[in-house]
Scaffold this motif. Structure first.
Motif, PDB file in Angstrom:
ATOM      1  N   LEU A 254       0.829  -1.206   0.000  1.00  0.00           N
ATOM      2  CA  LEU A 254       0.000   0.000   0.000  1.00  0.00           C
ATOM      3  C   LEU A 254       0.857   1.247   0.000  1.00  0.00           C
TER       4      LEU A 254
ATOM      5  N   GLU B 285       1.434   4.405   1.715  1.00  0.00           N
ATOM      6  CA  GLU B 285       1.087   4.952   3.028  1.00  0.00           C
ATOM      7  C   GLU B 285       1.746   6.321   3.145  1.00  0.00           C
TER       8      GLU B 285
ATOM      9  N   TYR C 117      -4.665   8.533   6.859  1.00  0.00           N
ATOM     10  CA  TYR C 117      -3.661   7.833   6.056  1.00  0.00           C
ATOM     11  C   TYR C 117      -4.175   7.587   4.635  1.00  0.00           C
ATOM     12  N   ARG C 118      -5.480   7.262   4.554  1.00  0.00           N
ATOM     13  CA  ARG C 118      -6.007   6.736   3.289  1.00  0.00           C
ATOM     14  C   ARG C 118      -7.207   7.521   2.764  1.00  0.00           C
TER      15      ARG C 118
ATOM     16  N   TYR D   4      -8.437   2.434  -4.824  1.00  0.00           N
ATOM     17  CA  TYR D   4      -7.236   2.826  -4.083  1.00  0.00           C
ATOM     18  C   TYR D   4      -6.008   2.404  -4.883  1.00  0.00           C
TER      19      TYR D   4
END
Length: 541
Positions: free
Chosen positions: A13, A15, A436-437, A486
């Motif tokens: 991911l 991050e 964070y996302r 994402y």
């Protein structure tokens, strides 16, 4: 980074916290929402592909080592370190030779060029610290993966060298305490012998239960009483409905806690909640205020004294509660429990008699900052039969997905990892936002690449059910999760813990560790059934 260090990140991911850093003590950065870059390179392996990535780096090092030997150039390996401090190199290099590049690239999820770049950065570095956490340990082949990280460090002498080493992230106090005291469900004979010698009673030698085996023991009626020193066992563990049923099968459940949580509602036939002091509160015992001892990330052992007035005069400390239980059960044997808990220095004196490295415990705590406990590997003192660090040769897994699932013809849509949000500490949720996302106000979401969302016949924002695939054929489902596009590698997904714990089978754990495989769950996506969205909200309430 400002001093010239190179930070190389391996994480599927993207991050923000690993890409850029906003210093909380720099007001300008906070006010301007500014930040500093923190990584020199960011590699995005497949879930479960870390071992293959490390093997690829080792394979490049071996190739360059042989080329250097042929040309009479400086060696790539640290031969002096290897000769003096290690064993098993030849068997390990044979395993590296036997691993094909095709297997490495396919399983790592990285291109050959990416692996070569990582290998060149590693070779160039004079000192390397390798740091890892649950992204490495929550897999079926986690032990070989960690051993491959160690192998790679040994090749270049990056163990026991100032500014280099191996750094597993072990921030949770229970993990830290096990490292300090060596107490777990399989205590070493030396510890049991020392306890027996000091306290003059026969110590049971049978092994106890780790978390997974404890759930099974409760299921089978072999464990009838569950006592929790803090934590949120019902929610932190895998296979949530099964774990809840196991706890309800107990005759008695006891929760010693600073705060209420969901586990307090999942009870045995009888249940107790025993509120206790937190570490920030003043712990007043018979002989005055007390401090407990902790070991920090840097192996410093120091006193921790509470500074806040207790919320109630009826609150008791964990040591006091345990001592009271012991006296009620055993009487004043093998020690005088009330005398011991009246002054925690007495407990520490007993620790000093039993645990290596804690001689003169109380006296050493008087030094500013406490004292350094140290670790053997940093001193190149290896606890093996030969006294040397061992290269551990392993073949890469043939397949990462469970073979019995594949044999049934169940092909997963995606591989899911569970993770925590920004507003979360362990199972405690402080809010519904994840800076964070970029998710705000909800948690029933699953992060998937937009290409995968459309490949599987869905639309971004659509609600789906996640169904995990496992060899027992039991349906494990969580419902009403919103698909969030994402930046995540194709074939992967991510969703929050503990909401997705029901998808992790109890029998899916690391070989040799019993750590649940929460970073590798084979799943299918199904359209959310009517009513499932409401059920999901109620379940998360």
């Amino acid at each position: 980074v400002k001093r010239g260090a190179q930070v190389v990140c391996f994480n599927p991911l993207k991050e923000r916290g690993l890409e850029r850093f906003q210093h909380p003590q720099h007001p300008f950065e906070m006010l301007s929402n500014g930040s500093e870059p923190t990584t020199s390179a960011y590699f995005r392996p497949a879930l479960g592909g870390d071992m293959a990535a490390m093997r690829g780096i080792a394979k490049f090092l071996l190739q360059w080592e042989r080329e250097a030997q042929a040309k009479g150039e400086p060696a790539v390996f640290d031969h002096a370190f290897i000769a003096e401090h290690t064993s098993g190199l030849d068997d390990y290099l044979a395993a590296v030779d036997a691993t094909s590049w095709e297997h490495i690239v396919k399983q790592s999820g990285l291109t050959l060029a990416e692996i070569e770049l990582a290998a060149r950065m590693y070779r160039k570095a004079e000192r390397v610290i390798m740091c890892w956490a649950m992204g490495v340990t929550q897999h079926r082949h986690s032990v070989p993966t960690v051993q491959e990280i160690v192998n790679l460090q040994l090749l270049r002498g990056n163990v026991g060298k100032p500014g280099a080493g191996l750094s597993p992230v072990r921030g949770h106090s229970n993990v830290q305490g096990d490292r300090t005291m060596g107490i777990d469900e399989k205590p070493r004979a030396a510890l049991l012998d020392a306890i027996e010698k000091r306290f003059k009673f026969r110590v049971p030698r049978a092994h106890g239960h780790n978390a997974v085996l404890a759930i099974k023991a409760m299921e089978e009626g072999l464990a009838k009483v569950f006592i929790a020193l803090g934590g949120n066992f019902a929610q932190a563990t895998p296979d949530t409905p099964r774990t809840h049923a196991a706890l309800r099968n107990c005759a008695l459940t006891v929760q010693i806690s600073t705060k209420l949580n969901r586990s307090h509602l999942v009870t045995g036939r009888d249940a107790l909640i025993l509120p206790c002091l937190g570490r920030t509160e003043i712990d007043m015992q018979a002989e005055g205020p007390q401090g407990v001892t902790v070991e920090d990330t840097f192996s410093m052992v120091h006193l921790s004294n509470g500074q806040l007035r207790a919320r109630s005069p009826h609150l008791r400390s964990e040591p006091w509660i345990i001592a009271g239980m012991a006296k009620a059960t055993l009487g004043n044997q093998p020690i005088d429990w009330e005398y011991a808990v009246a002054d925690y220095n007495r407990i520490r004196s007993m620790i000093a008699d039993v645990i290596p490295g804690f001689a003169n415990f109380n006296e050493r705590l008087q030094h500013p900052g406490g004292f350094h406990l140290g670790n053997n590997a940093a001193d190149r003192n290896f606890r093996t039969a030969t006294g040397k660090a061992r290269f551990m040769p392993h073949a890469l897994p043939a397949e990462l997905v469970n073979a019995k699932v594949l044999a049934r013809g169940d092909t997963p849509d995606l591989i899911l990892q569970t993770l925590r949000s920004h507003d979360q500490y362990n199972t405690t949720l402080y809010g519904l936002d994840d800076r964070y996302r970029g998710v705000f106000g909800l948690r029933e979401v699953v992060f998937v690449s937009e290409a995968d969302i459309r490949r599987l016949g869905f639309e971004p924002g659509e609600h789906v059910d996640l169904v995990s695939l496992w060899e027992d054929g039991v349906e494990r489902r969580v419902s009403g999760f919103r698909l969030v596009p994402y930046d995540i590698p194709d074939g992967q997904a991510a969703a929050y813990y503990p909401e997705t714990n029901p998808l992790v089978p109890l029998e899916s754990y690391g070989e040799g560790t019993y750590t649940p495989t929460s970073k590798f769950i084979a799943i299918k996506l199904e359209k959310a059934k009517a009513g499932n969205r409401i059920e999901a909200v109620l379940a998360a309430d």
